[in-house]
Enzyme design. Structure first.
Site, PDB file in Angstrom:
ATOM      1  N   LYS A 110      -2.427  -3.351 -18.619  1.00  0.00           N
ATOM      2  CA  LYS A 110      -3.707  -2.686 -18.331  1.00  0.00           C
ATOM      3  C   LYS A 110      -4.011  -1.551 -19.312  1.00  0.00           C
ATOM      4  CE  LYS A 110      -3.817  -3.811 -13.399  1.00  0.00           C
ATOM      5  NZ  LYS A 110      -4.019  -3.280 -12.035  1.00  0.00           N
ATOM      6  N   TYR A 118     -11.993  -9.560 -10.647  1.00  0.00           N
ATOM      7  CA  TYR A 118     -11.546  -8.929  -9.396  1.00  0.00           C
ATOM      8  C   TYR A 118     -12.499  -9.192  -8.224  1.00  0.00           C
ATOM      9  CZ  TYR A 118      -7.669  -6.234 -11.449  1.00  0.00           C
ATOM     10  OH  TYR A 118      -6.478  -5.848 -12.025  1.00  0.00           O
ATOM     11  N   PHE A 149     -12.132   0.667  -3.587  1.00  0.00           N
ATOM     12  CA  PHE A 149     -11.715   1.021  -4.953  1.00  0.00           C
ATOM     13  C   PHE A 149     -12.323   0.110  -6.016  1.00  0.00           C
ATOM     14  CE2 PHE A 149      -8.330  -1.626  -3.003  1.00  0.00           C
ATOM     15  CZ  PHE A 149      -8.297  -2.703  -3.885  1.00  0.00           C
ATOM     16  N   ARG A 206       6.098 -10.518 -10.348  1.00  0.00           N
ATOM     17  CA  ARG A 206       5.768  -9.468  -9.371  1.00  0.00           C
ATOM     18  C   ARG A 206       6.970  -8.559  -9.120  1.00  0.00           C
ATOM     19  NH1 ARG A 206       0.908  -9.894  -7.130  1.00  0.00           N
ATOM     20  NH2 ARG A 206       1.449  -8.912  -5.152  1.00  0.00           N
ATOM     21  N   THR A 252       2.533  -2.272  -6.036  1.00  0.00           N
ATOM     22  CA  THR A 252       1.228  -1.857  -6.569  1.00  0.00           C
ATOM     23  C   THR A 252       1.170  -0.347  -6.768  1.00  0.00           C
ATOM     24  OG1 THR A 252       0.189  -3.700  -5.417  1.00  0.00           O
ATOM     25  CG2 THR A 252      -1.267  -1.936  -6.160  1.00  0.00           C
ATOM     26  N   ARG A 279       6.120  -0.691 -13.066  1.00  0.00           N
ATOM     27  CA  ARG A 279       5.226   0.307 -12.460  1.00  0.00           C
ATOM     28  C   ARG A 279       5.957   1.612 -12.156  1.00  0.00           C
ATOM     29  NH1 ARG A 279       2.118  -4.252  -8.938  1.00  0.00           N
ATOM     30  NH2 ARG A 279       0.280  -4.517 -10.255  1.00  0.00           N
ATOM     31  N   ASN A 297      -2.050   1.319 -12.824  1.00  0.00           N
ATOM     32  CA  ASN A 297      -0.672   0.908 -12.532  1.00  0.00           C
ATOM     33  C   ASN A 297      -0.083  -0.048 -13.581  1.00  0.00           C
ATOM     34  OD1 ASN A 297      -2.121  -1.341 -11.822  1.00  0.00           O
ATOM     35  ND2 ASN A 297      -1.289  -1.531  -9.758  1.00  0.00           N
ATOM     36  N   HIS A 308      -0.795  -6.196 -14.106  1.00  0.00           N
ATOM     37  CA  HIS A 308      -1.324  -7.063 -13.046  1.00  0.00           C
ATOM     38  C   HIS A 308      -0.570  -8.376 -13.075  1.00  0.00           C
ATOM     39  CE1 HIS A 308      -4.076  -9.474 -10.630  1.00  0.00           C
ATOM     40  NE2 HIS A 308      -3.915 -10.400 -11.559  1.00  0.00           N
ATOM     41  N   GLU A 341      -6.970 -17.428 -12.371  1.00  0.00           N
ATOM     42  CA  GLU A 341      -6.876 -16.350 -13.358  1.00  0.00           C
ATOM     43  C   GLU A 341      -6.547 -16.862 -14.772  1.00  0.00           C
ATOM     44  OE1 GLU A 341      -5.688 -12.704 -10.346  1.00  0.00           O
ATOM     45  OE2 GLU A 341      -4.116 -13.565 -11.615  1.00  0.00           O
TER      46      GLU A 341
HETATM   47  P1  CMP Z   1      -3.778  -5.329  -9.234  1.00  0.00           P
HETATM   48  O1  CMP Z   1      -2.459  -5.944  -8.949  1.00  0.00           O
HETATM   49  O2  CMP Z   1      -4.398  -5.598 -10.548  1.00  0.00           O
HETATM   50  O3  CMP Z   1      -4.810  -5.759  -8.085  1.00  0.00           O
HETATM   51  C1  CMP Z   1      -5.902  -4.950  -7.671  1.00  0.00           C
HETATM   52  C2  CMP Z   1      -5.897  -3.603  -8.313  1.00  0.00           C
HETATM   53  O4  CMP Z   1      -6.695  -2.617  -7.673  1.00  0.00           O
HETATM   54  C3  CMP Z   1      -4.494  -3.002  -8.250  1.00  0.00           C
HETATM   55  O5  CMP Z   1      -3.615  -3.718  -9.089  1.00  0.00           O
HETATM   56  C4  CMP Z   1      -4.785  -1.556  -8.633  1.00  0.00           C
HETATM   57  O6  CMP Z   1      -4.947  -1.412 -10.033  1.00  0.00           O
HETATM   58  C5  CMP Z   1      -6.154  -1.327  -7.998  1.00  0.00           C
HETATM   59  N1  CMP Z   1      -6.127  -0.492  -6.789  1.00  0.00           N
HETATM   60  C6  CMP Z   1      -6.656   0.738  -6.703  1.00  0.00           C
HETATM   61  N2  CMP Z   1      -6.510   1.235  -5.466  1.00  0.00           N
HETATM   62  C7  CMP Z   1      -5.861   0.312  -4.750  1.00  0.00           C
HETATM   63  C8  CMP Z   1      -5.427   0.253  -3.398  1.00  0.00           C
HETATM   64  N3  CMP Z   1      -5.620   1.257  -2.533  1.00  0.00           N
HETATM   65  N4  CMP Z   1      -4.769  -0.863  -3.007  1.00  0.00           N
HETATM   66  C9  CMP Z   1      -4.574  -1.891  -3.875  1.00  0.00           C
HETATM   67  N5  CMP Z   1      -4.982  -1.893  -5.167  1.00  0.00           N
HETATM   68  C10 CMP Z   1      -5.619  -0.796  -5.604  1.00  0.00           C
END
Ligand code: CMP
Length: 138
Positions: free
Chosen positions: A9, A49, A57, A85, A91, A102, A112, A115, A126
């Protein structure tokens, strides 16, 4: 063999962490079958997304993902989806295991650093969102 989709990212690319993350990926036995650096438009981020479009968010996430380049990857390995993962960690970096990407690199729950697809059906959406068949070399 299973394939998954991954993103390094903007927060990680901006801080020059691309090489370190790619190193961890290869060390864990993933084969990089597709890779490119791109700067997402806001609408490309929104399309990627879209499952999160009702989440609070969503707007911030799409701004973040389109603010500077990302590296998109297609990774291949037995159990690639779950193993990627695991390598990323939770996350929210505050909950991530030591030694995960992470935990070591992410700034916060949004920025973070990485992805990964969460299921085979997600990977099936994807991977072709970013790669055509000529860009995947097994
Ligand atoms: P990702 O795994 O790319 O999937 C959704 C993304 O939303 C997550 O990583 C974060 O970058 C972002 N995000 C921001 N806030 C939240 C939250 N509260 N819960 C989950 N994802 C979040």
């Amino acid at each position: 063999m299973e394939r998954t989709f991954a993103i390094i990212k903007p927060d990680a690319v901006e801080r020059g962490l691309t090489g370190k993350i790619l190193d961890r990926i290869e060390e864990k036995g993933f084969k990089i079958v597709g890779m490119k650096k791109i700067h997402l438009t806001r609408s490309q981020a929104e399309g990627f997304y879209y499952v999160h479009k009702e989440r609070p968010f969503f707007n911030d996430l799409c701004s973040f993902m389109s603010r500077s380049p990302v590296v998109v990857l297609c990774l291949e390995k037995e159990n690639a989806i779950a193993d990627w993962r695991t390598l990323m960690g939770a996350t929210n970096p505050a909950n991530a295991e030591p030694g995960t990407i992470r935990k070591d690199f992410a700034k916060n729950i949004e920025e973070n650093s990485s992805h990964g697809s969460d299921a085979p059906e997600t990977a099936a959406f994807e991977i072709p969102y970013f790669f055509n068949s000529f860009e995947l070399v097994g």
